[in-house]
Design a protein around this motif. Structure first.
Motif, PDB file in Angstrom:
ATOM      1  N   ASP A  66       0.860  -1.178   0.000  1.00 33.00           N
ATOM      2  CA  ASP A  66       0.000   0.000   0.000  1.00 33.00           C
ATOM      3  C   ASP A  66       0.892   1.221   0.000  1.00 33.00           C
ATOM      4  O   ASP A  66       2.084   1.127  -0.329  1.00 33.00           O
ATOM      5  N   SER A  67       0.367   2.374   0.348  1.00 32.61           N
ATOM      6  CA  SER A  67       1.164   3.599   0.325  1.00 32.61           C
ATOM      7  C   SER A  67       2.306   3.578   1.338  1.00 32.61           C
ATOM      8  O   SER A  67       3.230   4.391   1.270  1.00 32.61           O
ATOM      9  N   ASN A  68       2.267   2.636   2.290  1.00 33.18           N
ATOM     10  CA  ASN A  68       3.348   2.495   3.275  1.00 33.18           C
ATOM     11  C   ASN A  68       4.558   1.772   2.699  1.00 33.18           C
ATOM     12  O   ASN A  68       5.643   1.818   3.281  1.00 33.18           O
ATOM     13  N   GLY A  69       4.362   1.031   1.609  1.00 32.34           N
ATOM     14  CA  GLY A  69       5.403   0.196   1.037  1.00 32.34           C
ATOM     15  C   GLY A  69       4.941  -1.246   0.991  1.00 32.34           C
ATOM     16  O   GLY A  69       3.743  -1.534   1.072  1.00 32.34           O
ATOM     17  N   THR A  70       5.874  -2.181   0.873  1.00 33.02           N
ATOM     18  CA  THR A  70       5.559  -3.603   0.808  1.00 33.02           C
ATOM     19  C   THR A  70       6.220  -4.313   1.983  1.00 33.02           C
ATOM     20  O   THR A  70       7.450  -4.273   2.130  1.00 33.02           O
ATOM     21  N   TYR A  71       5.395  -4.953   2.817  1.00 29.25           N
ATOM     22  CA  TYR A  71       5.913  -5.597   4.024  1.00 29.25           C
ATOM     23  C   TYR A  71       5.204  -6.930   4.270  1.00 29.25           C
ATOM     24  O   TYR A  71       4.043  -7.106   3.892  1.00 29.25           O
ATOM     25  N   ARG A  72       5.923  -7.853   4.916  1.00 34.01           N
ATOM     26  CA  ARG A  72       5.388  -9.172   5.229  1.00 34.01           C
ATOM     27  C   ARG A  72       4.246  -9.058   6.243  1.00 34.01           C
ATOM     28  O   ARG A  72       4.287  -8.267   7.180  1.00 34.01           O
ATOM     29  N   GLN A  73       3.226  -9.881   6.053  1.00 29.37           N
ATOM     30  CA  GLN A  73       2.009  -9.803   6.861  1.00 29.37           C
ATOM     31  C   GLN A  73       2.081 -10.663   8.127  1.00 29.37           C
ATOM     32  O   GLN A  73       1.274 -11.561   8.340  1.00 29.37           O
ATOM     33  N   ASP A  74       3.075 -10.391   8.968  1.00 35.86           N
ATOM     34  CA  ASP A  74       3.144 -11.064  10.256  1.00 35.86           C
ATOM     35  C   ASP A  74       3.593 -10.046  11.298  1.00 35.86           C
ATOM     36  O   ASP A  74       3.707  -8.856  10.999  1.00 35.86           O
ATOM     37  N   CYS A  75       3.829 -10.498  12.518  1.00 32.99           N
ATOM     38  CA  CYS A  75       4.039  -9.540  13.606  1.00 32.99           C
ATOM     39  C   CYS A  75       5.269  -8.661  13.400  1.00 32.99           C
ATOM     40  O   CYS A  75       5.210  -7.445  13.596  1.00 32.99           O
ATOM     41  N   SER A  76       6.396  -9.246  12.990  1.00 35.31           N
ATOM     42  CA  SER A  76       7.602  -8.441  12.809  1.00 35.31           C
ATOM     43  C   SER A  76       7.567  -7.649  11.510  1.00 35.31           C
ATOM     44  O   SER A  76       8.138  -6.553  11.435  1.00 35.31           O
ATOM     45  N   GLY A  77       6.889  -8.173  10.494  1.00 29.60           N
ATOM     46  CA  GLY A  77       6.695  -7.405   9.267  1.00 29.60           C
ATOM     47  C   GLY A  77       5.858  -6.170   9.544  1.00 29.60           C
ATOM     48  O   GLY A  77       6.083  -5.094   8.975  1.00 29.60           O
ATOM     49  N   TYR A  78       4.877  -6.327  10.436  1.00 25.85           N
ATOM     50  CA  TYR A  78       4.003  -5.217  10.820  1.00 25.85           C
ATOM     51  C   TYR A  78       4.780  -4.124  11.550  1.00 25.85           C
ATOM     52  O   TYR A  78       4.643  -2.933  11.240  1.00 25.85           O
ATOM     53  N   VAL A  79       5.618  -4.506  12.510  1.00 22.42           N
ATOM     54  CA  VAL A  79       6.436  -3.524  13.216  1.00 22.42           C
ATOM     55  C   VAL A  79       7.430  -2.878  12.253  1.00 22.42           C
ATOM     56  O   VAL A  79       7.675  -1.664  12.308  1.00 22.42           O
ATOM     57  N   SER A  80       7.989  -3.671  11.340  1.00 24.40           N
ATOM     58  CA  SER A  80       8.899  -3.119  10.328  1.00 24.40           C
ATOM     59  C   SER A  80       8.190  -2.058   9.492  1.00 24.40           C
ATOM     60  O   SER A  80       8.768  -1.013   9.171  1.00 24.40           O
ATOM     61  N   MET A  81       6.934  -2.333   9.122  1.00 21.87           N
ATOM     62  CA  MET A  81       6.149  -1.366   8.362  1.00 21.87           C
ATOM     63  C   MET A  81       5.911  -0.105   9.171  1.00 21.87           C
ATOM     64  O   MET A  81       6.094   1.016   8.687  1.00 21.87           O
ATOM     65  N   ALA A  82       5.495  -0.271  10.442  1.00 20.66           N
ATOM     66  CA  ALA A  82       5.200   0.886  11.283  1.00 20.66           C
ATOM     67  C   ALA A  82       6.442   1.757  11.476  1.00 20.66           C
ATOM     68  O   ALA A  82       6.347   2.994  11.471  1.00 20.66           O
ATOM     69  N   TRP A  83       7.601   1.132  11.627  1.00 24.05           N
ATOM     70  CA  TRP A  83       8.849   1.875  11.795  1.00 24.05           C
ATOM     71  C   TRP A  83       9.404   2.387  10.468  1.00 24.05           C
ATOM     72  O   TRP A  83      10.404   3.102  10.454  1.00 24.05           O
ATOM     73  N   HIS A  84       8.791   2.009   9.368  1.00 21.46           N
ATOM     74  CA  HIS A  84       9.216   2.387   8.015  1.00 21.46           C
ATOM     75  C   HIS A  84      10.649   1.938   7.728  1.00 21.46           C
ATOM     76  O   HIS A  84      11.496   2.705   7.241  1.00 21.46           O
ATOM     77  N   LEU A  85      10.916   0.660   8.033  1.00 20.84           N
ATOM     78  CA  LEU A  85      12.224   0.080   7.746  1.00 20.84           C
ATOM     79  C   LEU A  85      12.348  -0.205   6.257  1.00 20.84           C
ATOM     80  O   LEU A  85      11.359  -0.216   5.523  1.00 20.84           O
ATOM     81  N   THR A  86      13.547  -0.466   5.803  1.00 20.47           N
ATOM     82  CA  THR A  86      13.777  -0.724   4.389  1.00 20.47           C
ATOM     83  C   THR A  86      13.343  -2.121   3.975  1.00 20.47           C
ATOM     84  O   THR A  86      13.209  -2.397   2.780  1.00 20.47           O
ATOM     85  N   ASP A  87      13.128  -3.012   4.947  1.00 25.01           N
ATOM     86  CA  ASP A  87      12.753  -4.393   4.642  1.00 25.01           C
ATOM     87  C   ASP A  87      11.990  -4.959   5.831  1.00 25.01           C
ATOM     88  O   ASP A  87      11.972  -4.376   6.922  1.00 25.01           O
ATOM     89  N   SER A  88      11.361  -6.108   5.622  1.00 16.03           N
ATOM     90  CA  SER A  88      10.651  -6.782   6.706  1.00 16.03           C
ATOM     91  C   SER A  88      11.644  -7.581   7.540  1.00 16.03           C
ATOM     92  O   SER A  88      12.179  -8.591   7.081  1.00 16.03           O
ATOM     93  N   MET A  89      11.887  -7.145   8.751  1.00 16.26           N
ATOM     94  CA  MET A  89      12.788  -7.858   9.633  1.00 16.26           C
ATOM     95  C   MET A  89      12.025  -8.948  10.370  1.00 16.26           C
ATOM     96  O   MET A  89      10.807  -9.102  10.185  1.00 16.26           O
ATOM     97  N   VAL A  90      12.722  -9.717  11.198  1.00 19.56           N
ATOM     98  CA  VAL A  90      12.104 -10.764  11.994  1.00 19.56           C
ATOM     99  C   VAL A  90      12.330 -10.439  13.469  1.00 19.56           C
ATOM    100  O   VAL A  90      13.086  -9.530  13.816  1.00 19.56           O
ATOM    101  N   THR A  91      11.667 -11.177  14.338  1.00 18.82           N
ATOM    102  CA  THR A  91      11.737 -10.862  15.764  1.00 18.82           C
ATOM    103  C   THR A  91      13.166 -10.878  16.290  1.00 18.82           C
ATOM    104  O   THR A  91      13.500 -10.120  17.203  1.00 18.82           O
TER     105      THR A  91
END
Length: 231
Positions: A66-91
């Protein structure tokens, strides 16, 4: 050129002169930061709320764009999206871009990370003296992204023992919790038990079960932070 087209052209030109390029480009209001750059707490919460509004589902094998970018749909992907990281990190890797803090220092946009299994995003305090707060989470395929109420003095948090979590602050976050509007969740106070983690396939470090920790009384100490019924 028709009068209608000429009028529209003049209107658009006027908007540009007034400094309103977002009207022309459709840039989202919450895209003030750049990926991996500094980000305000207000923007972190706005980005987190956007997945709640959209009703994004939990799926470790899927990515949401979406307008936030592309992120994995799990808990750490969600936090990565909220923090606007460059990639989906893991826990297990979120601590690489954040710093451990005391639970009493938690503010909007910080995270509570059980590095072996699950992570949630801190929303705001309900009653800091009682340890109650709002948080955002991607939990399991049966529940859409939502906001919940938590209690740091309860035995469990988001499906795991509270003592397993460590509070972290994103290294590029700016501002204070006072800058973030308080929101009231309509979701249940306790989410369903999360799916079996979104950490890498190689298990990470685990925490001792309540009653077997270093303190011998159900508490776990991480660094200098006492972290189980700490009030």
């Amino acid at each position: 050129m028709s009068v209608r087209r000429l009028t529209l052209r003049r209107c658009l030109t006027g908007l540009v002169l007034l400094g309103v390029p977002a009207v022309l480009t459709g840039a989202p209001a919450h895209a003030a930061s750049s990926a991996g750059g500094a980000i305000t707490r207000a923007e972190v919460i706005e980005r987190a709320q956007s997945w709640v509004t959209q009703g994004v589902s939990y799926d470790q094998g899927a990515f949401h764009t979406d307008s936030n970018g592309t992120y994995r749909q799990d808990c750490s992907g969600y936090v990565s999206m909220a923090w606007h990281l460059t990639d989906s990190m893991v826990t297990q890797t979120l601590p690489d871009v954040s710093t451990e803090i005391a639970a009493t220092d938690l503010e909007s946009g910080d995270a509570l990370d059980y590095t072996a299994q699950h992570v949630i995003l801190f929303g705001d305090w309900i009653d800091k003296s009682a340890g109650t707060f709002h948080f955002y989470a991607e939990s399991n395929p049966r529940v859409l992204t939502s906001q919940y109420q938590g209690d740091l003095n309860a035995s469990s948090l988001a499906g795991w023992p509270t003592s397993y979590y460590t509070p972290y602050r994103y290294d590029r976050i700016t501002g204070t919790g006072a800058d973030v509007p308080v929101t009231t969740p309509s979701a249940p106070s306790t989410p369903s038990a999360p799916s079996p983690g979104d950490a890498p396939s190689t298990p990470g470090p685990t925490r001792p079960a309540p009653g077997t920790g270093a303190d011998g009384d159900g508490r776990y100490r991480s660094g200098s932070h006492a972290w189980w019924h700490f009030w």
